[in-house]
Design a protein around this motif. Structure first.
Motif, PDB file in Angstrom:
ATOM      1  N   PHE A   1       0.830  -1.272  -0.099  1.00 15.34           N
ATOM      2  CA  PHE A   1       0.060   0.172  -0.145  1.00 15.34           C
ATOM      3  C   PHE A   1       0.867   1.238  -0.009  1.00 15.34           C
ATOM      4  CE2 PHE A   1      -2.500  -3.119   1.761  1.00 15.34           C
ATOM      5  CZ  PHE A   1      -3.548  -3.121   1.146  1.00 15.34           C
ATOM      6  N   THR A   2       1.925   1.252   0.692  1.00 17.75           N
ATOM      7  CA  THR A   2       2.867   2.525   0.778  1.00 17.75           C
ATOM      8  C   THR A   2       4.406   1.660   0.992  1.00 17.75           C
ATOM      9  OG1 THR A   2       3.136   2.731   3.083  1.00 17.75           O
ATOM     10  CG2 THR A   2       1.336   3.696   2.128  1.00 17.75           C
TER      11      THR A   2
ATOM     12  N   THR B   1      -0.016  -1.052  -9.312  1.00 15.48           N
ATOM     13  CA  THR B   1       1.348  -1.369  -8.568  1.00 15.48           C
ATOM     14  C   THR B   1       2.167  -1.563  -9.795  1.00 15.48           C
ATOM     15  OG1 THR B   1       0.014  -2.317  -6.825  1.00 15.48           O
ATOM     16  CG2 THR B   1       2.515  -2.833  -6.841  1.00 15.48           C
TER      17      THR B   1
ATOM     18  N   TRP C   1       2.477   3.377  -4.984  1.00 20.05           N
ATOM     19  CA  TRP C   1       2.207   4.760  -4.110  1.00 20.05           C
ATOM     20  C   TRP C   1       3.035   6.061  -4.571  1.00 20.05           C
ATOM     21  CZ3 TRP C   1       5.213   0.328  -2.688  1.00 20.05           C
ATOM     22  CH2 TRP C   1       6.434   0.664  -2.445  1.00 20.05           C
TER      23      TRP C   1
ATOM     24  N   SER D   1       1.832   8.614   0.804  1.00 18.32           N
ATOM     25  CA  SER D   1       1.806   7.726  -0.278  1.00 18.32           C
ATOM     26  C   SER D   1       0.350   6.968  -0.295  1.00 18.32           C
ATOM     27  CB  SER D   1       3.183   6.685   0.129  1.00 18.32           C
ATOM     28  OG  SER D   1       4.003   7.268   0.627  1.00 18.32           O
ATOM     29  N   ILE D   2      -0.123   6.773   0.805  1.00 17.78           N
ATOM     30  CA  ILE D   2      -1.463   5.934   0.735  1.00 17.78           C
ATOM     31  C   ILE D   2      -2.563   6.652  -0.079  1.00 17.78           C
ATOM     32  CG2 ILE D   2      -2.212   6.812   3.145  1.00 17.78           C
ATOM     33  CD1 ILE D   2      -2.690   3.187   1.862  1.00 17.78           C
TER      34      ILE D   2
ATOM     35  N   TRP E   1      -1.870   8.707  -2.471  1.00 19.61           N
ATOM     36  CA  TRP E   1      -1.557   8.383  -3.985  1.00 19.61           C
ATOM     37  C   TRP E   1      -2.067   7.087  -4.275  1.00 19.61           C
ATOM     38  CZ3 TRP E   1      -1.255  12.376  -7.021  1.00 19.61           C
ATOM     39  CH2 TRP E   1      -0.586  13.203  -6.716  1.00 19.61           C
ATOM     40  N   PHE E   2      -1.766   6.230  -3.598  1.00 24.53           N
ATOM     41  CA  PHE E   2      -2.133   4.716  -3.682  1.00 24.53           C
ATOM     42  C   PHE E   2      -3.711   4.661  -4.195  1.00 24.53           C
ATOM     43  CE2 PHE E   2      -3.348   0.505  -2.804  1.00 24.53           C
ATOM     44  CZ  PHE E   2      -2.657  -0.360  -3.592  1.00 24.53           C
TER      45      PHE E   2
END
Lengths: 347, 162
Positions: free
Chosen positions: A110-111, A264, A270, A284-285, A287-288
């Motif tokens: 996830f990150t 991914t 992320w 980052s999360i 962005w994901f």
């Protein structure tokens, strides 16, 4: 605080690992289930909007409680087992469909820090898990003792198997470029902004992967497994109540999984799209999630746009278009990397 | 079309993207949904909804028990019994309409020589008990009294086109 730490350390290590991992699994599954619930809502709303309607808007403010109402309704409904159905397989099939759809999330990065099991061959694991989903479908179709369910299961299985190959080949391209089977490393290899993401050098594979993903999840325009006019709802036609809801959950969890995998493998996970200040400040999360949402949106867009493929056309597309395209592009990657000075295009 | 342009056309997915542009554009288009219980579309004065029996302005019921409506009804939804009243006029003792049989064709209204039986523009009605779908004379007259304004208004609006 020390006191609590002492109690914690007093537990045997196996138990501690179990508890921690159990909590982490809950921390992944609960948001995932919420995402699935609201994905169904988003689907009805967005398809409604694309058809110049407004979609569900009665339950709660602007319809926002609709998925909750649906879930509660399904939970209180009776699970009807058809006469002469295989009762054991009939009940186990929804779990076989949902299990792999959830298990694949174990290796999802996830990150940079948030990954439940950062195993070396995580891509292989994901492939194995997504292939397992077809058993739930076949067993559900067979155990229902209904010709519609059985036909739906057969169609669905043939389709999933066909597109699995194209999907696998598309992943081979990613492996060749990234040089790793580990999802975390594949993402870190795409660091440094949008121009480093793999969807650019692997554009044909990116398209093939995503379309195969749509076919894998039996979504429109590849939803012959549930062609209403011919075989009603396909493999889960005999299911009701919570058993049906679990198939539903599995289908939508799979869609989100395919979207997350696309992000991914091809869209930098992320990573922010530009490696400069305002973008790198966003966690980052976020962005994901934003990327997954955008990719998942395409599933709905496709469903609102395309009519259903004819069955032989689905097979033709899978075997005679996607597999050759992926093979050609893999060859192109190989030749460029090892026999020409332009190898850095595919690094 | 030669093979190369077909190849390029197929593999660029141009047709699919065109389709997606249409749906994508509609995503932001103004929605035309009528939010039904709060908003309603206009109804024609000829709308054929729930029935009613009308009265003359002096309070006398119009129906003279000629039974033309009963005769013309294609669904056999109307049942009429009649008798002679003390003043020597013929009147109905029973005027039942089975709303499950009724197909809302409006023939009864067309057949009526005294404009007694009419179809109002009420279409939102329901029954909460079994058997309530047969409405009798008193109920029909009550409806007529209650909605006389609307009924008369609709008839006036439609008169020039009859």
């Amino acid at each position: 605080m020390d006191f609590l730490t002492d109690i914690w350390m007093w537990f045997p290590e196996v138990l501690r690992v179990l508890v921690v991992n159990g909590l982490l699994i809950v921390a992944i599954v609960i948001p995932l289930m919420l995402a699935v619930a609201y994905f169904t809502f988003a689907e009805r709303k967005i398809i409604g909007y694309m058809q110049v309607r407004v979609g569900p808007n009665r339950v709660g403010p602007r319809g926002w409680l609709q998925p909750i109402a649906d879930a509660v309704k399904l939970m209180f409904k009776e699970i009807i087992v058809p006469s002469r159905a295989n009762r054991y397989l009939f009940r186990i099939a929804p779990l076989l469909a949902l299990g792999p759809a959830l298990a694949a999330w174990a290796v999802m990065p996830f990150t940079d820090k948030w990954v439940l099991a950062n195993i070396d061959a995580s891509l292989l694991y994901v492939l194995a898990m997504t292939s397992m989903g077809v058993y739930g479908v076949i067993i559900a179709g067979w155990a229902s003792n209904s010709k519609y369910a059985f036909l739906g299961a057969m169609r669905s299985a043939a389709q999933i198997v066909a597109y699995e190959i194209a999907m696998g080949f598309a992943l081979v391209g990613v492996l060749m470029v990234a040089g790793s089977l580990n999802l975390h490393q594949i993402v870190t290899a795409q660091a440094g902004g949008i121009q480093q993401w793999y969807f650019l050098p692997l554009f044909p594979l990116f398209i093939v992967y995503f379309i195969s993903g749509v076919a894998e999840t039996n979504r429109a325009p590849f939803d012959v497994a549930e062609g209403e006019s011919e075989i009603v709802a396909g493999f889960h036609v005999e299911y009701s109540g919570m058993a049906f809801a679990i198939f539903f959950l599995a289908e939508y969890a799979n869609m989100i999984l395919i979207a997350a995998l696309t992000v991914t493998l091809f869209l930098g996970g992320w990573m922010p799209p530009f490696d400069v200040v305002p973008f790198t400040l966003v966690p980052s999360i976020v962005w994901f999630c934003v990327k997954v949402t955008m990719v998942a949106f395409f599933f709905l867009w496709f469903r609102a746009t395309f009519p259903r493929y004819r069955y032989d056309q689905i097979m033709r597309l899978g075997w005679k278009v996607f597999i050759p395209v992926t093979l050609v592009w893999i060859t192109v990657i190989g030749v460029f990397r090892f026999f020409t000075p332009y190898g850095h295009w595919f690094q | 079309m030669n093979a190369l342009t077909k190849f390029l056309k197929d593999y660029s997915l141009i047709e699919l993207l065109k389709g997606m542009r249409v749906t994508g554009g509609n995503l932001f288009a103004k929605k035309i949904t009528v939010y039904y219980p709060e908003e309603k579309t206009p109804k024609s004065p000829r709308f054929r909804g729930l029935h009613a029996l009308r009265r003359y302005p002096n309070g006398e019921e119009r129906c003279i028990a000629c039974k033309l409506c009963e005769a013309v009804c294609p669904a056999l939804a109307i049942t009429i019994d009649s008798t002679e009243r003390e003043d020597g006029t013929r009147r109905t003792t029973r005027y039942d309409i089975d709303l499950f049989k009724c197909i809302y064709c409006g023939f009864c209204e067309e057949a009526c020589p005294v404009d007694s039986i009419v179809l109002t523009d009420i279409h939102e009605f329901h029954f909460e008990e079994a058997g309530k779908h047969v409405i009798d004379k008193s109920h029909l007259l009550e409806l007529g009294d209650q909605y006389e304004q609307q009924i008369a208004q609709a008839r006036r609006e439609d008169a020039p086109y009859r």
